[in-house]
Scaffold this motif. Structure first.
Motif, PDB file in Angstrom:
ATOM      1  N   ILE A 160       0.869  -1.172   0.000  1.00 59.24           N
ATOM      2  CA  ILE A 160       0.000   0.000   0.000  1.00 59.24           C
ATOM      3  C   ILE A 160       0.910   1.227   0.000  1.00 59.24           C
ATOM      4  CG2 ILE A 160      -1.945   1.143   1.118  1.00 59.24           C
ATOM      5  CD1 ILE A 160      -2.504  -1.703   0.128  1.00 59.24           C
ATOM      6  N   ASP A 161       1.481   1.507  -1.158  1.00 55.49           N
ATOM      7  CA  ASP A 161       2.523   2.529  -1.247  1.00 55.49           C
ATOM      8  C   ASP A 161       2.288   3.516  -2.386  1.00 55.49           C
ATOM      9  OD1 ASP A 161       2.913   0.709  -3.231  1.00 55.49           O
ATOM     10  OD2 ASP A 161       4.887   0.048  -2.563  1.00 55.49           O
ATOM     11  N   THR A 162       1.062   3.567  -2.896  1.00 57.92           N
ATOM     12  CA  THR A 162       0.664   4.613  -3.839  1.00 57.92           C
ATOM     13  C   THR A 162      -0.701   5.131  -3.406  1.00 57.92           C
ATOM     14  OG1 THR A 162      -0.563   3.197  -5.378  1.00 57.92           O
ATOM     15  CG2 THR A 162       1.824   3.364  -5.714  1.00 57.92           C
ATOM     16  N   GLY A 163      -1.055   6.303  -3.919  1.00 63.07           N
ATOM     17  CA  GLY A 163      -2.355   6.862  -3.581  1.00 63.07           C
ATOM     18  C   GLY A 163      -3.500   5.973  -4.029  1.00 63.07           C
ATOM     19  N   GLY A 164      -3.370   5.380  -5.216  1.00 58.23           N
ATOM     20  CA  GLY A 164      -4.422   4.515  -5.727  1.00 58.23           C
ATOM     21  C   GLY A 164      -4.612   3.274  -4.875  1.00 58.23           C
ATOM     22  N   ARG A 165      -3.519   2.625  -4.524  1.00 57.28           N
ATOM     23  CA  ARG A 165      -3.621   1.427  -3.696  1.00 57.28           C
ATOM     24  C   ARG A 165      -4.174   1.750  -2.317  1.00 57.28           C
ATOM     25  NH1 ARG A 165       1.946  -1.995  -5.078  1.00 57.28           N
ATOM     26  NH2 ARG A 165       1.405  -2.446  -7.249  1.00 57.28           N
ATOM     27  N   GLU A 166      -3.804   2.905  -1.786  1.00 56.62           N
ATOM     28  CA  GLU A 166      -4.325   3.288  -0.483  1.00 56.62           C
ATOM     29  C   GLU A 166      -5.825   3.549  -0.555  1.00 56.62           C
ATOM     30  OE1 GLU A 166      -2.975   6.033   3.301  1.00 56.62           O
ATOM     31  OE2 GLU A 166      -2.254   6.549   1.303  1.00 56.62           O
ATOM     32  N   ALA A 167      -6.279   4.152  -1.645  1.00 57.93           N
ATOM     33  CA  ALA A 167      -7.714   4.397  -1.811  1.00 57.93           C
ATOM     34  C   ALA A 167      -8.483   3.079  -1.883  1.00 57.93           C
ATOM     35  CB  ALA A 167      -7.965   5.220  -3.074  1.00 57.93           C
ATOM     36  N   TYR A 168      -7.973   2.119  -2.656  1.00 64.26           N
ATOM     37  CA  TYR A 168      -8.620   0.807  -2.721  1.00 64.26           C
ATOM     38  C   TYR A 168      -8.628   0.138  -1.346  1.00 64.26           C
ATOM     39  CZ  TYR A 168      -8.405   1.008  -7.844  1.00 64.26           C
ATOM     40  OH  TYR A 168      -8.569   1.362  -9.152  1.00 64.26           O
ATOM     41  N   TYR A 169      -7.515   0.260  -0.641  1.00 62.48           N
ATOM     42  CA  TYR A 169      -7.394  -0.374   0.668  1.00 62.48           C
ATOM     43  C   TYR A 169      -8.456   0.153   1.631  1.00 62.48           C
ATOM     44  CZ  TYR A 169      -5.513  -1.378   5.323  1.00 62.48           C
ATOM     45  OH  TYR A 169      -5.368  -1.781   6.631  1.00 62.48           O
ATOM     46  N   TRP A 170      -8.586   1.473   1.752  1.00 62.78           N
ATOM     47  CA  TRP A 170      -9.530   2.025   2.710  1.00 62.78           C
ATOM     48  C   TRP A 170     -10.973   1.795   2.286  1.00 62.78           C
ATOM     49  CZ3 TRP A 170      -8.230   2.746   7.415  1.00 62.78           C
ATOM     50  CH2 TRP A 170      -6.918   3.090   7.748  1.00 62.78           C
ATOM     51  N   LEU A 171     -11.239   1.768   0.978  1.00 60.58           N
ATOM     52  CA  LEU A 171     -12.588   1.448   0.526  1.00 60.58           C
ATOM     53  C   LEU A 171     -12.936   0.005   0.884  1.00 60.58           C
ATOM     54  CD1 LEU A 171     -15.027   2.577  -0.960  1.00 60.58           C
ATOM     55  CD2 LEU A 171     -14.019   1.766  -3.105  1.00 60.58           C
ATOM     56  N   ALA A 172     -11.963  -0.894   0.696  1.00 58.88           N
ATOM     57  CA  ALA A 172     -12.179  -2.291   1.084  1.00 58.88           C
ATOM     58  C   ALA A 172     -12.402  -2.422   2.584  1.00 58.88           C
ATOM     59  CB  ALA A 172     -10.987  -3.151   0.648  1.00 58.88           C
ATOM     60  N   VAL A 173     -11.619  -1.694   3.375  1.00 57.74           N
ATOM     61  CA  VAL A 173     -11.775  -1.738   4.829  1.00 57.74           C
ATOM     62  C   VAL A 173     -13.168  -1.273   5.237  1.00 57.74           C
ATOM     63  CG1 VAL A 173     -11.006  -0.670   6.987  1.00 57.74           C
ATOM     64  CG2 VAL A 173      -9.324  -1.538   5.361  1.00 57.74           C
ATOM     65  N   LEU A 174     -13.656  -0.194   4.615  1.00 59.49           N
ATOM     66  CA  LEU A 174     -15.002   0.295   4.930  1.00 59.49           C
ATOM     67  C   LEU A 174     -16.051  -0.775   4.672  1.00 59.49           C
ATOM     68  CD1 LEU A 174     -17.039   2.511   5.656  1.00 59.49           C
ATOM     69  CD2 LEU A 174     -16.962   3.244   3.248  1.00 59.49           C
ATOM     70  N   PHE A 175     -15.969  -1.449   3.533  1.00 60.47           N
ATOM     71  CA  PHE A 175     -16.965  -2.468   3.222  1.00 60.47           C
ATOM     72  C   PHE A 175     -16.808  -3.704   4.104  1.00 60.47           C
ATOM     73  CE2 PHE A 175     -17.489  -0.291  -1.002  1.00 60.47           C
ATOM     74  CZ  PHE A 175     -18.823   0.051  -0.793  1.00 60.47           C
ATOM     75  N   THR A 176     -15.580  -4.010   4.546  1.00 63.35           N
ATOM     76  CA  THR A 176     -15.429  -5.145   5.468  1.00 63.35           C
ATOM     77  C   THR A 176     -16.133  -4.853   6.789  1.00 63.35           C
ATOM     78  OG1 THR A 176     -13.310  -4.397   6.425  1.00 63.35           O
ATOM     79  CG2 THR A 176     -13.201  -5.832   4.474  1.00 63.35           C
ATOM     80  N   PHE A 177     -16.060  -3.600   7.256  1.00 64.85           N
ATOM     81  CA  PHE A 177     -16.726  -3.248   8.510  1.00 64.85           C
ATOM     82  C   PHE A 177     -18.238  -3.265   8.349  1.00 64.85           C
ATOM     83  CE2 PHE A 177     -12.604  -1.535   9.898  1.00 64.85           C
ATOM     84  CZ  PHE A 177     -12.589  -2.018  11.194  1.00 64.85           C
ATOM     85  N   ALA A 178     -18.745  -2.704   7.246  1.00 63.30           N
ATOM     86  CA  ALA A 178     -20.190  -2.712   7.013  1.00 63.30           C
ATOM     87  C   ALA A 178     -20.703  -4.143   6.856  1.00 63.30           C
ATOM     88  CB  ALA A 178     -20.528  -1.879   5.788  1.00 63.30           C
ATOM     89  N   LEU A 179     -19.955  -4.960   6.099  1.00 63.71           N
ATOM     90  CA  LEU A 179     -20.329  -6.359   5.908  1.00 63.71           C
ATOM     91  C   LEU A 179     -20.299  -7.117   7.223  1.00 63.71           C
ATOM     92  CD1 LEU A 179     -20.874  -8.940   4.279  1.00 63.71           C
ATOM     93  CD2 LEU A 179     -18.407  -9.032   3.762  1.00 63.71           C
ATOM     94  N   GLY A 180     -19.255  -6.921   7.998  1.00 64.80           N
ATOM     95  CA  GLY A 180     -19.141  -7.616   9.280  1.00 64.80           C
ATOM     96  C   GLY A 180     -20.252  -7.239  10.241  1.00 64.80           C
ATOM     97  N   THR A 181     -20.634  -5.955  10.244  1.00 64.86           N
ATOM     98  CA  THR A 181     -21.736  -5.518  11.099  1.00 64.86           C
ATOM     99  C   THR A 181     -23.030  -6.219  10.723  1.00 64.86           C
ATOM    100  OG1 THR A 181     -20.730  -3.337  11.392  1.00 64.86           O
ATOM    101  CG2 THR A 181     -23.075  -3.535  11.894  1.00 64.86           C
ATOM    102  N   ALA A 182     -23.355  -6.190   9.437  1.00 61.65           N
ATOM    103  CA  ALA A 182     -24.603  -6.804   8.973  1.00 61.65           C
ATOM    104  C   ALA A 182     -24.604  -8.311   9.223  1.00 61.65           C
ATOM    105  CB  ALA A 182     -24.806  -6.509   7.492  1.00 61.65           C
ATOM    106  N   ALA A 183     -23.484  -8.976   8.924  1.00 67.39           N
ATOM    107  CA  ALA A 183     -23.412 -10.430   9.114  1.00 67.39           C
ATOM    108  C   ALA A 183     -23.490 -10.795  10.589  1.00 67.39           C
ATOM    109  CB  ALA A 183     -22.122 -10.968   8.492  1.00 67.39           C
ATOM    110  N   GLY A 184     -22.812 -10.001  11.442  1.00 68.42           N
ATOM    111  CA  GLY A 184     -22.856 -10.272  12.871  1.00 68.42           C
ATOM    112  C   GLY A 184     -24.254 -10.105  13.444  1.00 68.42           C
ATOM    113  N   ASP A 185     -24.941  -9.024  13.034  1.00 66.25           N
ATOM    114  CA  ASP A 185     -26.319  -8.814  13.495  1.00 66.25           C
ATOM    115  C   ASP A 185     -27.247  -9.911  12.985  1.00 66.25           C
ATOM    116  OD1 ASP A 185     -25.544  -6.548  14.810  1.00 66.25           O
ATOM    117  OD2 ASP A 185     -26.270  -5.147  13.287  1.00 66.25           O
ATOM    118  N   LEU A 186     -26.989 -10.348  11.770  1.00 62.32           N
ATOM    119  CA  LEU A 186     -27.818 -11.395  11.180  1.00 62.32           C
ATOM    120  C   LEU A 186     -27.751 -12.676  12.010  1.00 62.32           C
ATOM    121  CD1 LEU A 186     -29.590 -12.330   8.772  1.00 62.32           C
ATOM    122  CD2 LEU A 186     -27.468 -13.017   7.616  1.00 62.32           C
TER     123      LEU A 186
END
Length: 278
Positions: free
Chosen positions: A147-173
């Motif tokens: 994670i050493d370019t702006g593009g890769r960092e953007a993909y990384y944080w977008l993926a992290v956001l969706f992992t948290f949203a997904l984990g919340t929904a799956a955990g509540d489910l």
């Protein structure tokens, strides 16, 4: 539990062009050590309890709290993107805030819009898959060691956001809609993470995919632990409340981040040497 050991970190202080722009001097995320996983789980717990705490006490409503925390998250990510290397305080502040925002996104869909948890879980899983697909197509890697370019960092944080949203929904489910309860859900997710670790270390499961599967699963694990500690006994919890649980876990996170800032235990040897000589 350490994943992604099969790919070396890219820490050369060179700047060369890629499809996403110029390469930064250092990798922008920590090494995957036991400290990483402990703080990650603590942040997921805080994300669950702090979201409930803010929603109950600020008087802004779920939508208002979501907007406020989103603004704070954007500010933290601006700081994160402006750093030239991994900084524990900025990085883990961003993770903690994205944990809260991810929880609030899922809660808004469920509580305000009436979206079934089965639907939101499916949508977040598909969104995460799309992010991974685009990220890999553009960069040819999903490794967090690069994670050493702006593009890769953007993909990384977008993926992290969706992992948290997904984990919340799956955990509540699992814990609520399927009536497993908080502690049993936490145990189930912990055993699943252990199975992923066994598959990686003993059976050769790909390091990158092992990391991301475990990363997704730590979100509902932490959320289930947070709910178990904070929710009233009548609802299946221990009744400590969101204030006590949030403050306790935030204090532990702060202590660990200060420790890592001082010791640099979560960076490569090359980065530690560079920090000493700079």
């Amino acid at each position: 539990m350490t994943y992604e050991t099969s790919e070396s970190a890219e820490v050369s202080p060179t700047s060369r062009g890629t499809g996403s722009g110029l390469r930064s001097r250092w990798n922008k995320v920590p090494e995957v050590t036991a400290y990483f996983w402990v703080i990650k789980v603590l942040c997921t717990t805080v994300g669950e309890t702090a979201a409930d705490l803010l929603n109950e006490n600020l008087g802004l409503g779920l939508t208002g709290v979501s907007l406020l925390m989103s603004v704070l998250l954007v500010a933290a990510l601006v700081l994160q993107f402006r750093t030239s290397a991994y900084r524990p305080g900025v990085y883990w502040l961003s993770v903690a805030l994205i944990s809260v925002v991810g929880t609030l996104i899922s809660d808004n869909l469920t509580d305000n819009m009436g979206v079934p948890l089965t639907t939101s879980t499916t949508v977040f899983a598909l969104a995460l898959a799309v992010v991974f697909a685009v990220w890999y197509r553009r960069e040819r890697t999903l490794s967090i060691h690069s994670i050493d370019t702006g593009g890769r960092e953007a993909y990384y944080w977008l993926a992290v956001l969706f992992t948290f949203a997904l984990g919340t929904a799956a955990g509540d489910l699992l814990s609520e809609r399927m009536d497993l309860g908080y502690w049993l859900s936490a145990l189930l997710f912990a055993l699943t993470i252990a199975a992923v670790a066994v598959a990686h270390f003993a059976l050769g499961l790909n390091a990158v995919w092992s990391f991301w599967i475990a990363y997704v699963l730590t979100r509902p694990l932490g959320a289930s632990v947070g709910d178990y500690l904070s929710q009233p006994a009548g609802d299946g919890g221990l009744g400590f409340g969101t204030v006590v649980t949030s403050v306790l876990f935030l204090a532990v996170i702060l202590g660990l981040v200060v420790f890592l800032t001082v010791t640099r235990r979560d960076v490569t040897e090359a980065e530690r040497e560079a920090a000493h000589t700079s």
